[in-house]
Scaffold this motif. Structure first.
Motif, PDB file in Angstrom:
ATOM      1  N   ALA A  80      20.734-106.927  80.633  1.00 54.24           N
ATOM      2  CA  ALA A  80      21.780-106.149  81.302  1.00 54.24           C
ATOM      3  C   ALA A  80      21.902-106.517  82.767  1.00 54.24           C
ATOM      4  N   GLN A  81      20.791-106.917  83.395  1.00 55.88           N
ATOM      5  CA  GLN A  81      20.800-107.224  84.820  1.00 55.88           C
ATOM      6  C   GLN A  81      21.270-108.638  85.123  1.00 55.88           C
ATOM      7  N   ALA A  82      21.446-109.461  84.110  1.00 55.03           N
ATOM      8  CA  ALA A  82      21.858-110.846  84.342  1.00 55.03           C
ATOM      9  C   ALA A  82      23.261-110.870  84.934  1.00 55.03           C
ATOM     10  N   PRO A  83      23.444-111.471  86.107  1.00 57.54           N
ATOM     11  CA  PRO A  83      24.771-111.493  86.749  1.00 57.54           C
ATOM     12  C   PRO A  83      25.738-112.394  85.996  1.00 57.54           C
ATOM     13  N   ARG A  84      26.998-111.979  85.980  1.00 61.34           N
ATOM     14  CA  ARG A  84      28.012-112.700  85.213  1.00 61.34           C
ATOM     15  C   ARG A  84      28.282-114.097  85.773  1.00 61.34           C
ATOM     16  N   ASN A  85      28.024-114.300  87.076  1.00 64.73           N
ATOM     17  CA  ASN A  85      28.338-115.584  87.687  1.00 64.73           C
ATOM     18  C   ASN A  85      27.186-116.581  87.630  1.00 64.73           C
ATOM     19  N   LYS A  86      26.078-116.240  87.014  1.00 63.05           N
ATOM     20  CA  LYS A  86      24.940-117.155  86.869  1.00 63.05           C
ATOM     21  C   LYS A  86      24.693-117.386  85.383  1.00 63.05           C
ATOM     22  N   GLU A 140      28.695-106.548  90.152  1.00 62.25           N
ATOM     23  CA  GLU A 140      27.977-107.732  89.691  1.00 62.25           C
ATOM     24  C   GLU A 140      27.545-107.621  88.234  1.00 62.25           C
ATOM     25  N   ARG A 141      27.190-106.447  87.777  1.00 61.88           N
ATOM     26  CA  ARG A 141      26.679-106.289  86.410  1.00 61.88           C
ATOM     27  C   ARG A 141      27.825-106.341  85.399  1.00 61.88           C
ATOM     28  N   ARG A 142      27.490-106.802  84.192  1.00 63.20           N
ATOM     29  CA  ARG A 142      28.484-106.940  83.136  1.00 63.20           C
ATOM     30  C   ARG A 142      28.599-105.658  82.322  1.00 63.20           C
ATOM     31  N   PHE A 143      29.694-105.566  81.561  1.00 62.04           N
ATOM     32  CA  PHE A 143      29.919-104.516  80.560  1.00 62.04           C
ATOM     33  C   PHE A 143      29.900-103.112  81.185  1.00 62.04           C
ATOM     34  N   CYS A 144      30.401-102.954  82.386  1.00 60.17           N
ATOM     35  CA  CYS A 144      30.371-101.662  83.079  1.00 60.17           C
ATOM     36  C   CYS A 144      31.701-100.932  82.912  1.00 60.17           C
ATOM     37  N   PHE A 145      31.619 -99.602  82.892  1.00 63.08           N
ATOM     38  CA  PHE A 145      32.811 -98.761  82.908  1.00 63.08           C
ATOM     39  C   PHE A 145      32.495 -97.491  83.691  1.00 63.08           C
ATOM     40  N   GLU A 146      33.538 -96.788  84.103  1.00 62.37           N
ATOM     41  CA  GLU A 146      33.377 -95.637  84.994  1.00 62.37           C
ATOM     42  C   GLU A 146      34.132 -94.438  84.433  1.00 62.37           C
ATOM     43  N   VAL A 147      33.473 -93.285  84.437  1.00 63.50           N
ATOM     44  CA  VAL A 147      34.100 -92.016  84.061  1.00 63.50           C
ATOM     45  C   VAL A 147      34.294 -91.213  85.340  1.00 63.50           C
ATOM     46  N   VAL A 148      35.554 -90.897  85.662  1.00 59.93           N
ATOM     47  CA  VAL A 148      35.893 -90.234  86.920  1.00 59.93           C
ATOM     48  C   VAL A 148      36.328 -88.809  86.625  1.00 59.93           C
ATOM     49  N   SER A 149      35.678 -87.838  87.289  1.00 54.53           N
ATOM     50  CA  SER A 149      36.019 -86.423  87.180  1.00 54.53           C
ATOM     51  C   SER A 149      36.518 -85.946  88.531  1.00 54.53           C
ATOM     52  N   PRO A 150      37.010 -84.697  88.624  1.00 58.19           N
ATOM     53  CA  PRO A 150      37.504 -84.211  89.921  1.00 58.19           C
ATOM     54  C   PRO A 150      36.444 -84.180  91.000  1.00 58.19           C
ATOM     55  N   THR A 151      35.172 -84.031  90.633  1.00 52.11           N
ATOM     56  CA  THR A 151      34.128 -83.863  91.640  1.00 52.11           C
ATOM     57  C   THR A 151      33.272 -85.095  91.858  1.00 52.11           C
ATOM     58  N   LYS A 152      33.266 -86.029  90.920  1.00 49.90           N
ATOM     59  CA  LYS A 152      32.386 -87.183  91.072  1.00 49.90           C
ATOM     60  C   LYS A 152      32.793 -88.256  90.082  1.00 49.90           C
ATOM     61  N   SER A 153      32.138 -89.391  90.187  1.00 45.90           N
ATOM     62  CA  SER A 153      32.339 -90.467  89.223  1.00 45.90           C
ATOM     63  C   SER A 153      30.972 -90.948  88.754  1.00 45.90           C
ATOM     64  N   CYS A 154      30.927 -91.433  87.518  1.00 48.46           N
ATOM     65  CA  CYS A 154      29.669 -91.895  86.925  1.00 48.46           C
ATOM     66  C   CYS A 154      29.866 -93.327  86.428  1.00 48.46           C
ATOM     67  N   MET A 155      29.067 -94.247  86.979  1.00 41.95           N
ATOM     68  CA  MET A 155      29.131 -95.658  86.594  1.00 41.95           C
ATOM     69  C   MET A 155      28.091 -95.920  85.512  1.00 41.95           C
ATOM     70  N   MET A 156      28.527 -96.516  84.400  1.00 43.92           N
ATOM     71  CA  MET A 156      27.635 -96.778  83.275  1.00 43.92           C
ATOM     72  C   MET A 156      27.808 -98.211  82.787  1.00 43.92           C
ATOM     73  N   GLN A 157      26.797 -98.690  82.071  1.00 45.67           N
ATOM     74  CA  GLN A 157      26.799-100.060  81.568  1.00 45.67           C
ATOM     75  C   GLN A 157      26.332-100.062  80.126  1.00 45.67           C
ATOM     76  N   ALA A 158      27.100-100.717  79.265  1.00 47.24           N
ATOM     77  CA  ALA A 158      26.724-100.883  77.866  1.00 47.24           C
ATOM     78  C   ALA A 158      25.947-102.191  77.693  1.00 47.24           C
ATOM     79  N   ASP A 159      25.406-102.392  76.495  1.00 47.31           N
ATOM     80  CA  ASP A 159      24.622-103.594  76.225  1.00 47.31           C
ATOM     81  C   ASP A 159      25.496-104.805  75.912  1.00 47.31           C
TER      82      ASP A 159
END
Length: 708
Positions: A140-146, A308-327
């Motif tokens: 998961a930590q492998a950067p997309r550009n390397k 930098e990380r791959r396979f990421c998506f973000e869920v945005v609510s009125p009070t905050k946002s949560c960044m997550m990454q799938a496999d």
């Protein structure tokens, strides 16, 4: 006594059988269950030792009876007791031998051999599981550009997954051996439980079936060993499907990496699930779930390709946002689709709950560019709602026509329903900033901004060509994706805005103000005939003329909010709004990302100009919006220097209080947001006075740089 002990032994054996069979059904035994098995073995040995002690004491008692009988050979009672004691002694000796042979020996063998082998298999399984987790994290930590790191992480993950499956099969086979040990134990103890024939017969049938099932499972596992060698695990994605009607209420669940909200932005792997219209996660299976999103109707989900990380998506609510990454990309798409389906399902099923949702949902963050400013006084709840909805066209949602809206876009000056407000949030704050009309506090100048624009004014600008292009305006109850497509076309692409033709631009008169501006404190205001029309120039003069509809039209035509007039001392629309003297005009530009610290050719920003003109309300507004009061112009004068020279006590007070509050916050630490309460109270008073009774503040003459 013999029967009771044997019944206890039977119950103990059945308890061990139940515990271990439960582990077989789950295909793994937890560590605490294994420890319990060892404890039960020790207790059984202790029981046998106590039985030996009881047997020895009983033997001594019988010997005493025999000695007494030898001295009383003619006593019939003593003779009966002597014969009975002989039977008791022989019976207990026999029972003790049976216990020793059938229970103690087998249990010791079970603990020393079978249980030890099972523990070793479990340790190896846990070790390989940890190696798989580490490989997942590295992948998961492998950067997309390397690319070489991505390939290396992928190869390691594939090899680890294959090894993991081998160990899993060995673990299950060891479990089957574990079951065979139990089978041997119960068969050897069969003679001891001959008195329990009905139960033992039933148990024997179950054991026979277990032997058959175990042999079948063993053959299947051996076949899977060979299958693993041929299977490709390079893209080992779990099949995830969204199921809103799941029996346990969990529509979807699985592992995701979550970025922490701390300063280090660390990533942690957590078990996420969508349940009861909420997004939650757990650190461990036994932990109580942590709620990420209280209500999915108030949020939006989007891809994230700018990190930098791959396979990421973000869920945005009125009070905050949560960044997550799938496999993997497949899993990311599955999660995004699941969140979108949950939002759509919640809106279909909400019924009459929409009104309740507006009132129970968490308070939004308010003005997104206001930083750590203090909250203003009570223009909140029904007061703000009634004033805003009283504006013509505001009683229905600006985009879909849903009656009785409860949300607003403060930089556009429109009212929205709950569904459209969620879509507006997904556009980003550079397009729309959403607030609640019932939950948030409303500053007086922001409320006046809402009242000077409204749905009718904005729709005349952003929907001018809608009918001409044949575009259908959404209706309440339309699918979310249709409403979202329309809103993006309206505000992002500005597809329905009527743009002037080239001929109209040539014939369009120069956007001059209706009235002359006040004399410039620095130099005489020069009016000139512009060479050609531009949206930036329209915004420039509309800001001075206090015309919010014309300003909104200029922004819709693509005007840069920080446009610089190179022919007029490099002034900006915000500086012209200061010249015009309107607090609401300044607020509108700030809500649309105007730079409060941008300087003109003389090195003066908006705070300089407001101070020189004696506009106390604007000074208060700019300080709340982060204006730099330490900036000096080309004459090396700061706003405080100018205010002192002009003897403007109100502005001097505001500037010094702001400076003192800034120093106090720096002393408290970098994360302090509170500041001084006196500073907050005084700024609230000035804000209310600037909006409700501005004449009381504008009581000083303009600054004269030649004044002694």
């Amino acid at each position: 006594g013999c029967v009771c002990v044997r019944v206890c032994v039977c119950a103990l054996s059945l308890s061990i059988f139940v515990v271990l069979m439960g582990g077989v059904e789950k295909q793994r035994l937890k560590t605490d269950q294994l420890l319990m098995s060892c404890t039960l073995v020790k207790l059984c040995i202790g029981m046998i030792d106590a039985g030996k002690a009881y047997n020895a004491a009983n033997k001594q008692f019988v010997n005493g009876i025999r000695e007494l009988a030898q001295q009383s050979t003619k006593d019939e009672v003593i003779e009966v007791i002597r014969k009975h004691s002989g039977l008791i002694s022989n019976g207990h000796s026999c029972d003790c031998i049976l216990w020793q042979r059938s229970i103690k020996t087998q249990l010791q063998t079970f603990v020393k051999d079978d249980l030890r082998k099972f523990k070793e298999a479990k340790k190896q399984f846990d070790k390989v599981s940890e190696e798989k987790e580490a490989a997942l994290i590295k992948n998961a930590q492998a950067p997309r550009n390397k690319q070489h790191e991505v390939e290396e992480a992928t190869n390691i993950l594939t090899a680890t997954r294959k090894c993991f499956r081998h160990i899993v099969l060995d673990y299950v086979l060891q479990m089957l051996s574990f079951m065979y040990a139990h089978l041997t134990f119960f068969h050897q103890g069969y003679d001891l439980f001959s008195e329990l024939q009905p139960l033992m017969k039933q148990l024997g049938g179950q054991l026979d079936q277990l032997v058959v099932d175990a042999a079948k499972e063993k053959r299947d596992m051996e076949q899977k060993h060979s299958t693993i060698q041929q299977k490709d695990f390079s893209n080992d994605d779990t099949k995830l499907e969204y199921n809103v009607d799941a029996d346990n209420g969990i529509a979807m669940e699985g592992y995701l990496f979550k970025r922490a909200s701390n300063a280090f932005k660390t990533w942690n792997r957590r078990w996420f699930s969508i349940q009861n219209n909420q997004l939650v996660y757990q650190k461990k299976f036994k932990d109580n779930p942590t709620v990420v999103v209280e209500d999915l109707r108030l949020c939006t989900v989007k891809h994230c390709e700018d990190i930098e990380r791959r396979f990421c998506f973000e869920v945005v609510s009125p009070t905050k946002s949560c960044m997550m990454q799938a496999d993997s990309e497949k899993l990311r798409q599955a999660w995004i689709k699941a969140v979108q389906n949950s939002i759509a399902t919640a809106f279909r099923d909400k019924g009459d709950d929409g009104e309740k949702l507006d009132r129970k949902s968490s308070t939004s963050t308010g003005s997104l560019d206001s930083g750590g400013e203090p909250k203003e006084r009570p223009l909140k709840g029904e007061s703000a709602l009634q004033k805003v909805l009283a504006i013509p066209g505001n009683a229905c949602c600006c985009d879909c026509g849903q009656p009785d809206p409860r949300w607003a876009s403060i930089n556009l000056g429109i009212t929205l329903c709950i569904q459209c407000s969620g879509i507006h949030r997904s556009l980003g704050v550079h397009f729309s900033k959403v607030r609640s009309l019932t939950l948030d506090t409303w500053e007086p100048e922001l409320l006046k901004l809402m009242c000077e624009l409204g749905n009718r004014v904005i729709n005349q600008i952003y929907e001018a060509r809608r009918e001409e292009l044949g575009a259908r305006k959404p209706q309440p109850g339309d699918p979310r994706h249709e409403v979202e497509a329309y809103i993006k076309a309206k505000y992002v692409d500005r597809r329905f805005v009527r743009r002037p033709s080239d001929e109209e631009l040539r014939n369009k008169p120069a956007p001059m103000p209706a009235t002359l501006p006040p004399p410039s404190p620095c130099k005489e205001m020069v009016f000139y005939e512009p060479k050609e029309y531009s949206s930036g120039l329209q915004l420039y003069w509309a800001s001075f003329a206090r015309s919010l509809p014309d300003m909104a039209e200029a922004l819709a035509h693509g005007a840069e909010v920080n446009w610089v007039n190179t022919e007029d001392d490099k002034r900006t629309p915000l500086i012209m709004a200061v010249q015009g003297g309107s607090l609401v005009t300044c607020e509108f530009l700030l809500q649309n990302a105007a730079n409060v610290n941008q300087q003109d050719a003389q090195g003066r920003g908006s705070l300089h100009h407001a101070t020189m003109l004696g506009h106390t309300g604007q000074v208060c507004l700019f300080l709340k919006r982060g204006a730099n009061q330490n900036a000096a112009d080309i004459d090396e004068k700061t706003p405080l220097t100018i205010a002192v020279e002009a003897a403007n006590a109100d502005i001097v007070t505001l500037l010094r209080l702001a400076k003192m509050n800034e120093e106090m916050r720096e002393a408290e630490g970098p994360y302090s947001q509170s500041g001084d309460e006196t500073y907050q109270d005084i700024f609230q008073d000035f804000t209310l006075m600037a909006s409700n009774d501005p004449d009381k503040l504008n009581r000083y003459q303009h600054y004269d740089p030649q004044r002694p």
